[in-house]
Every structure is written in C-alpha cells, then in structure tokens.
Design a protein around this motif. Sequence first.
Motif, mmCIF file in Angstrom:
data_model
loop_
_atom_site.group_PDB
_atom_site.id
_atom_site.type_symbol
_atom_site.label_atom_id
_atom_site.label_comp_id
_atom_site.label_asym_id
_atom_site.label_seq_id
_atom_site.Cartn_x
_atom_site.Cartn_y
_atom_site.Cartn_z
ATOM 1 N N TYR A 93 -12.946 37.086 -2.190
ATOM 2 C CA TYR A 93 -13.856 37.526 -3.003
ATOM 3 C C TYR A 93 -15.266 37.303 -2.585
ATOM 4 O O TYR A 93 -16.168 38.359 -2.801
ATOM 5 C CB TYR A 93 -13.517 36.852 -4.521
ATOM 6 N N ILE A 94 -15.666 36.119 -2.156
ATOM 7 C CA ILE A 94 -17.081 35.891 -1.851
ATOM 8 C C ILE A 94 -17.362 36.431 -0.488
ATOM 9 O O ILE A 94 -18.542 37.163 -0.472
ATOM 10 C CB ILE A 94 -17.321 34.320 -1.757
ATOM 11 N N ALA A 95 -16.569 36.684 0.194
ATOM 12 C CA ALA A 95 -16.715 37.284 1.572
ATOM 13 C C ALA A 95 -16.858 38.710 1.390
ATOM 14 O O ALA A 95 -17.870 39.176 2.031
ATOM 15 C CB ALA A 95 -15.512 36.977 2.622
ATOM 16 N N VAL A 96 -16.177 39.277 0.792
ATOM 17 C CA VAL A 96 -16.319 40.758 0.237
ATOM 18 C C VAL A 96 -18.003 41.214 -0.573
ATOM 19 O O VAL A 96 -18.554 41.986 0.094
ATOM 20 C CB VAL A 96 -15.303 41.438 -0.734
ATOM 21 N N LEU A 97 -18.223 40.209 -1.305
ATOM 22 C CA LEU A 97 -19.488 40.404 -2.306
ATOM 23 C C LEU A 97 -20.580 40.228 -1.114
ATOM 24 O O LEU A 97 -21.481 40.920 -1.145
ATOM 25 C CB LEU A 97 -19.587 39.603 -3.230
ATOM 26 N N LEU A 98 -20.489 39.140 -0.392
ATOM 27 C CA LEU A 98 -21.575 38.803 0.623
ATOM 28 C C LEU A 98 -21.683 40.105 1.602
ATOM 29 O O LEU A 98 -22.875 40.501 1.899
ATOM 30 C CB LEU A 98 -21.275 37.786 1.447
ATOM 31 N N SER A 99 -20.620 40.570 1.676
ATOM 32 C CA SER A 99 -20.941 41.750 2.708
ATOM 33 C C SER A 99 -21.611 42.977 2.334
ATOM 34 O O SER A 99 -22.145 43.783 2.911
ATOM 35 C CB SER A 99 -19.453 42.386 3.268
ATOM 36 N N GLY A 100 -21.675 43.076 0.826
ATOM 37 C CA GLY A 100 -22.455 44.071 0.214
ATOM 38 C C GLY A 100 -23.962 43.896 0.302
ATOM 39 O O GLY A 100 -24.672 44.933 0.561
ATOM 40 N N PHE A 101 -24.381 42.687 0.739
ATOM 41 C CA PHE A 101 -25.967 42.461 0.808
ATOM 42 C C PHE A 101 -26.439 42.853 2.309
ATOM 43 O O PHE A 101 -27.659 42.871 2.404
ATOM 44 C CB PHE A 101 -25.974 41.083 0.520
ATOM 45 N N GLU A 102 -25.516 42.825 3.125
ATOM 46 C CA GLU A 102 -25.743 43.035 4.710
ATOM 47 C C GLU A 102 -26.823 44.365 4.734
ATOM 48 O O GLU A 102 -27.619 44.368 5.410
ATOM 49 C CB GLU A 102 -24.616 43.058 5.635
ATOM 50 N N GLY A 103 -26.259 45.473 4.082
ATOM 51 C CA GLY A 103 -27.219 46.455 4.289
ATOM 52 C C GLY A 103 -28.064 46.961 2.967
ATOM 53 O O GLY A 103 -28.627 47.851 2.867
ATOM 54 N N THR A 108 -29.842 42.311 -6.015
ATOM 55 C CA THR A 108 -29.903 41.269 -6.640
ATOM 56 C C THR A 108 -28.540 40.754 -7.148
ATOM 57 O O THR A 108 -28.350 39.658 -7.339
ATOM 58 C CB THR A 108 -30.704 41.409 -8.092
ATOM 59 N N LEU A 109 -27.610 41.593 -7.297
ATOM 60 C CA LEU A 109 -26.256 41.233 -7.640
ATOM 61 C C LEU A 109 -25.183 42.163 -7.099
ATOM 62 O O LEU A 109 -25.351 43.352 -6.915
ATOM 63 C CB LEU A 109 -26.137 41.400 -9.018
ATOM 64 N N ALA A 110 -23.890 41.726 -6.784
ATOM 65 C CA ALA A 110 -22.808 42.441 -6.277
ATOM 66 C C ALA A 110 -21.684 42.072 -6.913
ATOM 67 O O ALA A 110 -21.399 40.882 -7.263
ATOM 68 C CB ALA A 110 -22.859 42.236 -4.738
ATOM 69 N N PHE A 111 -20.680 42.834 -7.271
ATOM 70 C CA PHE A 111 -19.683 42.818 -7.907
ATOM 71 C C PHE A 111 -18.474 43.749 -7.507
ATOM 72 O O PHE A 111 -18.855 44.756 -6.622
ATOM 73 C CB PHE A 111 -19.722 43.004 -9.592
ATOM 74 N N TYR A 157 -20.135 37.468 -13.422
ATOM 75 C CA TYR A 157 -19.346 36.577 -12.449
ATOM 76 C C TYR A 157 -19.226 37.192 -11.072
ATOM 77 O O TYR A 157 -18.641 36.746 -10.319
ATOM 78 C CB TYR A 157 -18.145 36.554 -12.955
ATOM 79 N N GLY A 158 -20.333 38.058 -10.776
ATOM 80 C CA GLY A 158 -20.607 38.473 -9.590
ATOM 81 C C GLY A 158 -21.318 37.518 -8.943
ATOM 82 O O GLY A 158 -21.747 36.503 -9.084
ATOM 83 N N LEU A 159 -22.106 37.999 -7.411
ATOM 84 C CA LEU A 159 -22.469 37.166 -6.725
ATOM 85 C C LEU A 159 -24.051 37.764 -6.803
ATOM 86 O O LEU A 159 -24.584 38.794 -6.632
ATOM 87 C CB LEU A 159 -22.266 37.302 -5.285
ATOM 88 N N PHE A 160 -25.049 36.455 -7.044
ATOM 89 C CA PHE A 160 -26.503 36.662 -7.291
ATOM 90 C C PHE A 160 -27.301 36.400 -6.227
ATOM 91 O O PHE A 160 -26.760 35.188 -5.450
ATOM 92 C CB PHE A 160 -26.851 36.073 -8.545
#
Length: 302
Positions: A93-103, A108-111, A157-160
């Motif tokens: 879960y965390i690894a996938v959401l973090l990957s969204g911020f790379e590009g 501000t938030l990924a889910f 409850y996503g990653l901020f």
Amino acid sequence: GVPVRDGAVYLEEALRTIVRQTHENIEIIISDNASTDGTRDICERFAAQDPRIRYIRQPAPISADVNFRFVVDQCTSEWFMWASHDDLRDENYIAVLLSGFEGNPGATLAFTDIEIFSDRARSVATVRAGASVILASSRPFFELHEAVVMNGPIPIYGLFRTDVLRAFRWPRLPGGHDWMILHWAATLGDVLYVPGSLFRYFVPDVPRAAPEAQSYQWLKRATWLDGVRPLPDLRWARQASRELAYARRARGLNPPSVGSLPRLCFLHHGGAKSWAMQFAYRNAPSRLRSADRKSTRLNSSH
C-alpha cells in the motif's frame, strides 16, 4: 499515525497490515486515547517487537479530531497517512502510493482502490477508480470540489504530504473534518489515483456476517437518515468557505465568491449524501437492485 480508543477487537489485525508493509522505512505513531479495554496491552506488545512503533497513551480522553491532529503533530516524516484501528490494507500500500508522487512532485494526496467490508471475510462494496482519475487543483472551483465529493471521504486514509496537513487550521466543528481536509488538499495541489493496491475500509455498524440484502438495506437507510440533516452542513459549509478562501489566497488564486456558500452547502449536503446513496446502490449485487426496483414500482402503484 494510528489514533485509537477502545479498539482492541480489531486493532491487532490492522497493525499487522502496517508492520508488514513492503516499504519498511516508516515510523508508526500510536495515540491511545485513554482506552479502557485491551488496547494498551496490544500496543505495548507490538511496540516491544518493532522499534519503528512509538506508543503514546493519552492521560485522559480527548476528542477524535484532537487525537487525529495529535498523530500528525508527532510526525517527523515528509509523508503521512492515518490508519484506523479497524481498517486493512495490502502490504504494498505505502510503496504504491509513494510511487505516485515520483512524477507529480506538486501533488498533495494519493489514494488507490478501496473496498468496503462489514466482516473479515466478505466485502459490502468495492470502489474501482479508473486510472485516469486525477483531481487537478487547476480545475474551476466547483468542478474541482464536485470531484472531491464524488470520490467520497475514504481517501482521507491515503498518503499525504505532511506539510499540507500541518498547514490545515483544524477549525472547531462537531464533525466533517475528513471532508474539509480533502477539499483543502485538492485546493493546494493535485490529488492522485494510483492503481496497484487495495485499501479495505471497515463499516462497523453493518451487522457482522449479515446477508447481502441486509447490508445493502442498511447502507440505504443510513444514507437517507443522514440526508435530512441540513443544518450541520450549513455550519460546515460556512467554515469550509473560509478555509478554502485561505488556501486559495496562499496559492495566488481568487477566493470563492460570497455566493458560493449556499452552493458549497448544497455540494456537501446534497452531493455527498447522493454519492453515498448511489454508491450503495451501484455496488449492490444486480439481483438486489432488481428486487429494489420491483419493490419501488409496487409501492408507487398503491
């Protein structure tokens, strides 16, 4: 951050899905809100086994929003997510959401995909967003916030990005902070949908192991009851207008107009409740929808 009060029944299973994340470089902050059940014993046992866990017990009960804010204030990382004591998530879960911020460094938030369930073996409904769902903060004001409502409140409850939450002013309200934070995040930057994982949201008031029809009818009934209480949403909309105006000024954008207050109230009250109703109906098995339509026709003919 794990804010919890009297969550012993489900806490252990929820914590396992956090400590087993494939992205291991995390700090787990548990704020025990003066629990009176076995929560303390579970937290202390997990903390003794995993040095990444920081367990803090509040000396006296505090409100839920204060406890949610407390774990944010304790965070020392660039990224933050809330984890309820009864929700579950995939190990990536965390690894996938973090990957969204790379590009998307300005996001501000990924889910990701969401499943709602009422017992540990069976889901009530599933939300599968399309890969193209990205809430761009450059959208027109009401189009943007309509999109926030249509995505529902569970992405809280996503990653901020932690600085986004630190900037939030936590207005004094009896409820609705989750919605306000989502609107706030969408105002300050893009909100991302990142496929590839699953978040499982527990609905505790649906009877455990209830038949599908009973769960479906519960969702409908709860939504309609919620839909007849407009005054709390008016107070919420008034405060939300102030906060979104503050956020838009910080980005050099025009604040919402004075006339936006009733529209924002309708968006939250009508839009959010309508979304929940359609969500319950849309995700029900087809035989339940057919039976419901048949029942409606029979009732209208009398």
